[in-house]
Design a protein around this motif. Structure first.
Motif, mmCIF file in Angstrom:
data_model
loop_
_atom_site.group_PDB
_atom_site.id
_atom_site.type_symbol
_atom_site.label_atom_id
_atom_site.label_comp_id
_atom_site.label_asym_id
_atom_site.label_seq_id
_atom_site.Cartn_x
_atom_site.Cartn_y
_atom_site.Cartn_z
ATOM 1 N N ARG A 81 0.838 -1.196 0.000
ATOM 2 C CA ARG A 81 0.000 0.000 0.000
ATOM 3 C C ARG A 81 0.869 1.241 0.000
ATOM 4 O O ARG A 81 1.902 1.302 0.649
ATOM 5 N N LEU A 82 0.397 2.236 -0.717
ATOM 6 C CA LEU A 82 1.036 3.547 -0.753
ATOM 7 C C LEU A 82 0.016 4.531 -0.179
ATOM 8 O O LEU A 82 -0.764 5.126 -0.913
ATOM 9 N N PRO A 83 -0.004 4.675 1.170
ATOM 10 C CA PRO A 83 -1.041 5.497 1.786
ATOM 11 C C PRO A 83 -0.916 6.972 1.430
ATOM 12 O O PRO A 83 0.175 7.509 1.341
ATOM 13 N N GLN A 84 -2.065 7.589 1.208
ATOM 14 C CA GLN A 84 -2.176 9.022 0.912
ATOM 15 C C GLN A 84 -1.283 9.451 -0.254
ATOM 16 O O GLN A 84 -0.695 10.527 -0.239
ATOM 17 N N THR B 113 -3.053 12.372 -5.706
ATOM 18 C CA THR B 113 -3.861 11.934 -6.856
ATOM 19 C C THR B 113 -3.145 12.060 -8.187
ATOM 20 O O THR B 113 -3.351 11.244 -9.071
ATOM 21 N N GLU B 114 -2.309 13.054 -8.326
ATOM 22 C CA GLU B 114 -1.596 13.210 -9.599
ATOM 23 C C GLU B 114 -0.606 12.073 -9.858
ATOM 24 O O GLU B 114 -0.139 11.894 -10.979
ATOM 25 N N LEU B 115 -0.305 11.269 -8.834
ATOM 26 C CA LEU B 115 0.613 10.137 -8.990
ATOM 27 C C LEU B 115 -0.114 8.819 -9.227
ATOM 28 O O LEU B 115 0.505 7.782 -9.360
ATOM 29 N N TYR B 116 -1.471 8.860 -9.287
ATOM 30 C CA TYR B 116 -2.253 7.676 -9.628
ATOM 31 C C TYR B 116 -2.204 7.489 -11.146
ATOM 32 O O TYR B 116 -3.206 7.568 -11.837
ATOM 33 N N ASP B 117 -1.042 7.231 -11.638
ATOM 34 C CA ASP B 117 -0.798 7.091 -13.067
ATOM 35 C C ASP B 117 -0.072 5.773 -13.275
ATOM 36 O O ASP B 117 0.832 5.432 -12.499
ATOM 37 N N LYS B 118 -0.448 5.027 -14.297
ATOM 38 C CA LYS B 118 0.133 3.703 -14.534
ATOM 39 C C LYS B 118 1.658 3.761 -14.621
ATOM 40 O O LYS B 118 2.347 2.954 -14.006
ATOM 41 N N GLU B 119 2.192 4.718 -15.362
ATOM 42 C CA GLU B 119 3.652 4.811 -15.506
ATOM 43 C C GLU B 119 4.332 5.129 -14.181
ATOM 44 O O GLU B 119 5.382 4.568 -13.862
ATOM 45 N N VAL B 120 3.746 6.013 -13.388
ATOM 46 C CA VAL B 120 4.311 6.360 -12.076
ATOM 47 C C VAL B 120 4.266 5.148 -11.149
ATOM 48 O O VAL B 120 5.260 4.828 -10.487
ATOM 49 N N LEU B 121 3.127 4.451 -11.114
ATOM 50 C CA LEU B 121 2.996 3.269 -10.263
ATOM 51 C C LEU B 121 3.957 2.162 -10.687
ATOM 52 O O LEU B 121 4.510 1.445 -9.845
ATOM 53 N N GLU B 122 4.195 2.025 -11.987
ATOM 54 C CA GLU B 122 5.169 1.046 -12.476
ATOM 55 C C GLU B 122 6.575 1.402 -11.998
ATOM 56 O O GLU B 122 7.339 0.530 -11.574
ATOM 57 N N LYS B 123 6.931 2.680 -12.036
ATOM 58 C CA LYS B 123 8.254 3.116 -11.568
ATOM 59 C C LYS B 123 8.409 2.874 -10.066
ATOM 60 O O LYS B 123 9.462 2.444 -9.609
ATOM 61 N N ILE B 124 7.341 3.143 -9.303
ATOM 62 C CA ILE B 124 7.383 2.899 -7.863
ATOM 63 C C ILE B 124 7.597 1.410 -7.598
ATOM 64 O O ILE B 124 8.445 1.025 -6.791
ATOM 65 N N GLY B 125 6.833 0.582 -8.283
ATOM 66 C CA GLY B 125 6.971 -0.868 -8.118
ATOM 67 C C GLY B 125 8.367 -1.349 -8.432
ATOM 68 O O GLY B 125 8.941 -2.173 -7.708
ATOM 69 N N LYS B 126 8.979 -0.819 -9.493
ATOM 70 C CA LYS B 126 10.336 -1.224 -9.882
ATOM 71 C C LYS B 126 11.380 -0.757 -8.867
ATOM 72 O O LYS B 126 12.401 -1.401 -8.693
ATOM 73 N N LYS B 127 11.121 0.359 -8.189
ATOM 74 C CA LYS B 127 12.044 0.821 -7.144
ATOM 75 C C LYS B 127 12.001 -0.090 -5.919
ATOM 76 O O LYS B 127 12.979 -0.214 -5.200
ATOM 77 N N LEU B 128 10.842 -0.713 -5.669
ATOM 78 C CA LEU B 128 10.664 -1.539 -4.484
ATOM 79 C C LEU B 128 11.001 -3.006 -4.719
ATOM 80 O O LEU B 128 11.291 -3.739 -3.780
ATOM 81 N N GLU C 17 9.922 3.549 2.542
ATOM 82 C CA GLU C 17 9.533 4.746 1.795
ATOM 83 C C GLU C 17 10.249 4.746 0.451
ATOM 84 O O GLU C 17 11.250 4.060 0.254
ATOM 85 N N VAL C 18 9.692 5.522 -0.481
ATOM 86 C CA VAL C 18 10.276 5.636 -1.813
ATOM 87 C C VAL C 18 10.169 7.100 -2.233
ATOM 88 O O VAL C 18 9.192 7.782 -1.918
ATOM 89 N N GLN C 19 11.187 7.578 -2.917
ATOM 90 C CA GLN C 19 11.220 8.968 -3.368
ATOM 91 C C GLN C 19 10.630 9.055 -4.772
ATOM 92 O O GLN C 19 11.042 8.335 -5.676
ATOM 93 N N ILE C 20 9.635 9.936 -4.953
ATOM 94 C CA ILE C 20 9.007 10.164 -6.257
ATOM 95 C C ILE C 20 9.181 11.649 -6.546
ATOM 96 O O ILE C 20 8.417 12.477 -6.055
ATOM 97 N N GLY C 21 10.204 12.005 -7.307
ATOM 98 C CA GLY C 21 10.519 13.416 -7.523
ATOM 99 C C GLY C 21 10.867 14.045 -6.185
ATOM 100 O O GLY C 21 11.774 13.587 -5.495
ATOM 101 N N THR C 22 10.114 15.066 -5.781
ATOM 102 C CA THR C 22 10.356 15.716 -4.492
ATOM 103 C C THR C 22 9.464 15.135 -3.389
ATOM 104 O O THR C 22 9.580 15.537 -2.242
ATOM 105 N N HIS C 23 8.590 14.201 -3.739
ATOM 106 C CA HIS C 23 7.648 13.610 -2.781
ATOM 107 C C HIS C 23 8.231 12.332 -2.176
ATOM 108 O O HIS C 23 8.670 11.441 -2.897
ATOM 109 N N THR C 24 8.244 12.256 -0.849
ATOM 110 C CA THR C 24 8.642 11.033 -0.158
ATOM 111 C C THR C 24 7.377 10.267 0.189
ATOM 112 O O THR C 24 6.521 10.755 0.927
ATOM 113 N N GLN C 25 7.239 9.065 -0.374
ATOM 114 C CA GLN C 25 6.037 8.266 -0.212
ATOM 115 C C GLN C 25 6.270 7.136 0.783
ATOM 116 O O GLN C 25 7.198 6.347 0.628
#
Length: 157
Positions: free
Chosen positions: A63-66, A69-84, A118-126
């Protein structure tokens, strides 16, 4: 993972994880393949859409809490998954932006490596939350053991 899973162990774990509204019917097909059979659509939908999708420590629903919304994008979610780890699936409710409290992805990780919280997405720490209590050590972040038998935990004398 080199471990064989018994039918009763898998059925017990799936029942605990999915909490179906009817008794779970698990059919052993041989060669470590199984079919979960449901008579009620609610039970089937809960297992298919709410996860977790895989059992045993190397497959996790994450889960990626909170997540903004602008990061609910297939390409962004794929990048997050690959980082983890290795991305296996993006939850259908997440990809359709039907869930706003958190995004959910399914990843495969190496059991010997500590998990990232946690994972870094640009300037956002998720923040990253791994589903399936009791499979990950909260001391060292490693799968396969829990806090009370962690080899890295300092023992009180």
């Amino acid at each position: 993972m080199g471990k064989k899973i018994t039918h009763s162990y898998l059925k017990s774990n799936l029942t605990d994880l999915w909490n179906p509204i009817e008794p779970l019917i698990l059919i052993d097909l041989g060669c470590e393949f199984y079919i979960a059979k449901f008579n009620k659509h609610e039970s089937m939908n809960k297992a298919l859409y709410e996860g977790p999708w895989f059992v045993i420590e190397s497959f996790l629903s994450t889960r990626l809490p909170q997540l903004p919304t602008e990061l609910y994008d297939k390409e962004v979610l794929e990048k997050i998954g690959k980082k983890l780890g290795r991305l296996l699936k993006i939850d259908s409710c997440t990809s359709a932006t039907l869930r706003g409290l958190y995004a959910r992805i399914c990843i495969q990780v190496l059991i010997d490596n500590p998990l990232q919280n946690e994972v870094q997405i640009g300037t956002h720490t998720q923040k990253v939350v791994y589903e399936g209590e009791g499979i990950m050590c909260t001391c060292c972040g490693t799968l396969g053991h829990v806090l009370w038998n962690c080899p890295h935990q300092k023992k009180e004398i």
